[in-house]
Design an enzyme around this catalytic site. Structure first.
Site, PDB file in Angstrom:
ATOM      1  N   PHE A 248      86.248  52.000  77.295  1.00  0.00           N
ATOM      2  CA  PHE A 248      87.512  52.605  77.619  1.00  0.00           C
ATOM      3  C   PHE A 248      88.856  52.444  76.632  1.00  0.00           C
ATOM      4  O   PHE A 248      89.790  52.962  77.076  1.00  0.00           O
ATOM      5  CB  PHE A 248      87.697  52.783  79.137  1.00  0.00           C
ATOM      6  CG  PHE A 248      86.561  52.901  79.868  1.00  0.00           C
ATOM      7  CD1 PHE A 248      85.870  54.274  79.716  1.00  0.00           C
ATOM      8  CD2 PHE A 248      86.150  52.156  80.955  1.00  0.00           C
ATOM      9  CE1 PHE A 248      84.538  54.245  80.578  1.00  0.00           C
ATOM     10  CE2 PHE A 248      85.140  52.181  81.429  1.00  0.00           C
ATOM     11  CZ  PHE A 248      84.312  53.284  81.514  1.00  0.00           C
ATOM     12  N   GLY A 475      78.973  55.021  76.154  1.00  0.00           N
ATOM     13  CA  GLY A 475      78.817  56.114  77.016  1.00  0.00           C
ATOM     14  C   GLY A 475      78.989  57.647  76.637  1.00  0.00           C
ATOM     15  O   GLY A 475      78.791  58.582  77.282  1.00  0.00           O
ATOM     16  N   THR A 660      75.325  65.348  77.103  1.00  0.00           N
ATOM     17  CA  THR A 660      76.383  64.365  77.113  1.00  0.00           C
ATOM     18  C   THR A 660      77.765  64.843  77.237  1.00  0.00           C
ATOM     19  O   THR A 660      78.692  64.195  77.638  1.00  0.00           O
ATOM     20  CB  THR A 660      75.977  63.343  75.775  1.00  0.00           C
ATOM     21  OG1 THR A 660      76.195  64.430  74.650  1.00  0.00           O
ATOM     22  CG2 THR A 660      74.682  62.898  75.723  1.00  0.00           C
ATOM     23  N   GLN A 664      80.698  63.615  79.527  1.00  0.00           N
ATOM     24  CA  GLN A 664      82.055  63.104  79.304  1.00  0.00           C
ATOM     25  C   GLN A 664      83.177  63.782  80.173  1.00  0.00           C
ATOM     26  O   GLN A 664      84.256  62.996  80.492  1.00  0.00           O
ATOM     27  CB  GLN A 664      82.170  63.274  77.829  1.00  0.00           C
ATOM     28  CG  GLN A 664      81.203  62.287  76.927  1.00  0.00           C
ATOM     29  CD  GLN A 664      81.787  60.805  77.069  1.00  0.00           C
ATOM     30  OE1 GLN A 664      82.819  60.505  76.518  1.00  0.00           O
ATOM     31  NE2 GLN A 664      81.123  59.997  77.793  1.00  0.00           N
ATOM     32  N   GLY A 728      85.402  66.738  69.020  1.00  0.00           N
ATOM     33  CA  GLY A 728      85.227  65.613  69.935  1.00  0.00           C
ATOM     34  C   GLY A 728      86.020  65.797  71.367  1.00  0.00           C
ATOM     35  O   GLY A 728      87.169  66.521  71.515  1.00  0.00           O
ATOM     36  N   GLU A 731      87.943  61.945  75.503  1.00  0.00           N
ATOM     37  CA  GLU A 731      89.211  61.717  76.264  1.00  0.00           C
ATOM     38  C   GLU A 731      89.974  63.031  76.675  1.00  0.00           C
ATOM     39  O   GLU A 731      90.837  62.798  77.612  1.00  0.00           O
ATOM     40  CB  GLU A 731      90.241  60.808  75.280  1.00  0.00           C
ATOM     41  CG  GLU A 731      89.566  59.482  75.066  1.00  0.00           C
ATOM     42  CD  GLU A 731      90.266  58.705  73.997  1.00  0.00           C
ATOM     43  OE1 GLU A 731      90.995  57.846  74.281  1.00  0.00           O
ATOM     44  OE2 GLU A 731      89.814  58.917  72.712  1.00  0.00           O
TER      45      GLU A 731
END
Ligand code: MOS
Length: 770
Positions: A248, A475, A660, A664, A728, A731
């Site tokens: 993280f 992760g 995945t 996330q 992406g 976050e």
């Protein structure tokens, strides 16, 4: 002609849902994490950390510790002094997350600073030894953070190179003149990453070469940074980190512990293993520091923004100017002609904070997305409609075009799935027995960033593939998305593909930070695969007996375990490989993304990531977007807060693997709920010490706190950002969630909480249910 090889499983395309290829290894315990590595005859290291936040070590009486059976040696400032060289902060172009150097002198600069390393034959003896050190301090009064005597404030623009506070127009004038205004203060707390895998380091020297086993988001950076600290050639260091139990951001820059363990191993000429405690993880690594915001928003009667003024303050350590400065995002989310912003750092006697999932956007979008909700309430405009009226194709500061922006599509899709149109806007109007129900929403945005990356892909005559790149799976599903990319480009099933990552001997890839891994690494892997395709295709169109004689090689593709032409002609893969090579075909690719200066590639080999993207480009702006909707239920009598459901819709370009990616985004939203309702590291303001340094008292949600979490993907095809169109999203999911929850709490109760976390004591003023 028949292929002599058994056809493997069908090759998936990019965008196909596949479960993690490393999943079985992880759930069966076969995946070897850093501290699982067996070491021959290891010495165990245990850290002793300081009881004071500021002052000097006057004396360390080591006699009781040294008298314990099994204790071998003790490192303190008295014998380490000078063994570790000073290096630059990560955000100043160096590697370390803090320039505070424990054991370099008798100075203590934050609570929980490493003051000794006890080395023993067993973990128990080392732990016992660490407890028996009698340390005398000369304490000085520390500044704990905001408002503490001795804390000093500096403007980011005065101390951070190339930093500018985004601004345009006459914000103060427009704010004064506008008819509808929000003028409020907001705050977010200190938080710690608490990855389940503890902070561990094992070091072993052999023939002048050092191997380091440590969970890392940046193996190439760790190698080069540690070499600089130890004053040795980076090629003498090998960092091994194939699996990481959460990170993280806490494992992106070098912490103080690694060099100390390397020094210990060298001095004892034996491998040394450190597993720091959960509690020590709060002070020997980075964290998210507390922030404060003065946020002003003004609009005309139609809800068109006229002025946005965002002033932010962040705590940092005494020596380091670490800043997150999320005004880069908060000033660019909506159309607004007059914007001003200012970020300041407040230096206190704390360890240097660092990256923690969506470092700028999580704290800085909280005031923006709360204020937007307050403005919607003041104008009596639906919060979704208010955002629609201020949507834009160009960011407002420089007028640069977004490469793609599907914010309102995300709102529409999520609102539909949530049932938003059934919302009564009146706070406190929606009830279910004893429960006050609130619905709230917020925008999320996260910069699309890419860095230079390299990869080696080897295709063996048998049709198996090896992909090698020093990327990291924290992760994020890196193993799986890299394999998927190779499968797609080479037309080979996943069962024939192995992926090697997390090792500094591999071709370098950027730090796994800023959600760049999938975009940076999949693009370079695709590039290497293209080299292989071209070599096979070029060989297929010449020589005897080929079906492709005279064809245009650029039109031949690798698909379904074959080389295929546009006219339906096809050649089995193994024959196509054999025409091109007597053995394996190896390709090494380097990729420098748009916006990265050419020296970025050289820097990558030195372990520095030169990420380009977000709001930092000259010709355009690139972000991923989303919208999150939350239902909260607040109990009328106890004020207990529940979140029965959250719905998020996200547009992040090409989704490489929806499985995945969903994990996330769902994980991000859950962390966002945590950030809104649970998490905070409490600090004793007199001693500047953290008081809840374990997972019993550092609140995080458990399964019972999270009910339904739904992720919706909004398709986006943006080939401007990179060849594969990947934005992406690691976050993206947890940005804005804190505000969506706070907005829902307001809707449920009429109480606007502007200081996180929202705990029930902050809702005691809500009107009771009659
Ligand atoms: Mo992340 S905080 O960019 O590792």
């Amino acid at each position: 002609m028949q292929s002599t090889l058994a056809k493997p499983s069908a090759p998936p395309k990019i965008g196909t849902s596949v479960t993690r290829i490393d999943g079985r290894l992880k759930v069966t315990g076969a995946a070897r994490y850093a501290s699982d590595t067996p070491l021959g005859d290891p010495v165990f290291a245990v850290l002793a950390t300081s009881a004071i936040a500021l002052g000097r070590i006057v004396d360390i009486d080591e006699s009781a510790a040294r008298g314990l059976p099994g204790v071998i040696d003790i490192l303190t400032h008295r014998n380490v002094n000078g063994a570790v060289k000073r290096t630059k902060l990560f955000s100043d172009g160096g590697y370390v997350g803090s320039t505070i150097m424990p054991l370099a002198s008798d100075r203590v600069q934050h609570a929980g600073q490493i003051v000794a390393v006890v080395l023993a034959e067993t973990f128990e003896a080392a732990s016992d030894g660490a407890r028996r050190l009698a340390i005398r301090y000369a304490p000085e009064p520390p500044a704990a953070g905001f408002d503490s005597p001795g804390a000093t404030t500096v403007a980011a623009k005065d101390v951070v190179k190339n930093y500018e506070d985004p601004a345009v127009g006459d914000a103060e004038g427009a704010f004064a003149a506008a008819p509808v205004k929000i003028d409020q203060h907001y705050a977010t707390p200190t938080q710690h990453h608490n990855p389940i895998e503890l902070f561990t380091t094992s070091c072993a020297w052999s023939d002048g070469k050092l191997t380091v086993w440590e969970p890392s988001q940046n193996v190439t950076g760790l190698k080069n940074g540690l070499a600089e600290q130890l004053g040795i050639d980076p090629e003498k260091i090998h960092v091994v980190s194939p699996y990481i139990g959460g990170a993280f951001g806490s494992r992106g820059s070098l912490t103080q512990r690694t060099a100390l363990i390397a020094v210990a191993a060298q001095r004892l000429d034996r491998p040394v293993k450190l597993v720091a405690s959960r509690s020590q993880g709060f002070t020997i690594a980075s964290y998210r520091a507390e922030t404060r915001h003065h946020f002003r928003l003004a609009a005309d009667h139609d809800g068109k923004l006229q002025a946005l003024i965002h002033e932010g303050w962040e705590v940092t350590s005494r020596p380091d100017n670490y800043k997150v400065a999320g005004t880069d995002a908060s000033t660019r989310l909506y159309a607004c002609p007059n914007i001003a912003s200012k970020v300041s750092m407040v230096h206190a006697d704390r360890n240097t904070p660092g990256f923690m999932r969506s470092p700028p956007e999580v704290p800085y979008l909280f005031p923006l997305e709360s204020a937007m909700d307050e403005l919607a309430a003041a104008l009596k405009i639906d919060p979704v409609e208010l955002r629609r009226r201020n949507d834009t194709r160009n960011e407002p500061i420089k007028g640069l075009p977004y490469t793609s922006r599907s914010l309102m599509t995300c709102f529409d899709r999520a609102a539909d799935a949530f049932g938003w149109k059934g919302r009564d806007p009146q706070p406190g109007s929606m009830r279910d027995g004893d429960w006050m129900i609130g619905w709230g929403c917020a925008s999320t945005m996260y910069p699309t960033q890419l860095g230079p990356a390299t990869a080696r892909v080897t295709l063996f005559p048998s049709g198996t593939v090896k992909v090698q790149t020093a990327a990291h799976d924290i992760g994020n599903g890196a193993y799986t998305v890299i394999a998927l990319t190779a499968a797609d480009r080479l037309g080979i099933g996943l069962d024939k593909i192995t992926v090697e990552i997390g090792d500094s001997d591999l071709p370098p890839a950027p730090v796994a930070g800023g959600s760049n891994t999938t975009a940076s690494v999949c693009n370079v892997v695709a590039k290497a695969c293209e080299q292989i395709r071209a070599r096979i295709a070029n060989a297929a169109v010449v020589g005897d007996g080929g079906v492709f004689l005279g064809s245009n090689p650029s039109q031949l593709v690798l698909a379904d375990w074959s080389l295929k032409g546009p006219d339906g002609k096809s050649m089995p893969l193994d024959q196509a490989i054999a025409r091109a090579s007597n053995g394996a075909i190896e390709a090494y690719a380097e990729n420098v993304p748009h916006g990265v200066p050419p020296e970025g590639l050289k820097k990558l080999y030195q372990g520095h990531a030169t990420l380009a993207g977000g709001a930092k480009m000259k010709d355009r702006i690139q972000f991923a977007f989303g919208a999150e909707f939350v239902e909260v239920r607040v109990h009328a009598r106890t004020r207990e807060i529940r979140v029965p459901r959250i719905v998020g819709a996200f547009a992040a370009g090409q989704i490489v693997d929806p499985v995945t990616a969903e994990s996330q985004l769902m994980g991000g939203m859950i962390w966002g709920i945590s950030s809104a309702l649970h998490e905070a590291t409490e600090i004793d303001r007199r001693s500047a010490r953290y008081t809840n340094t374990d997972l019993a008292e550092y609140m995080i949600p458990v399964n019972a706190d999270i009910d339904r979490a739904q992720v919706i993907f909004v398709a986006e095809d943006d080939r401007q950002i990179n060849e594969l169109g990947i934005k992406g999203l690691g976050e993206l999911g947890n940005v804005g969630t804190n505000a969506a929850v706070a907005n829902a709490v307001y809707h449920a109760t009429g109480v606007r909480v502007r200081e996180l976390p929202i705990r029930l004591e902050k809702l005691l003023d809500a009107p009771a249910l009659d």
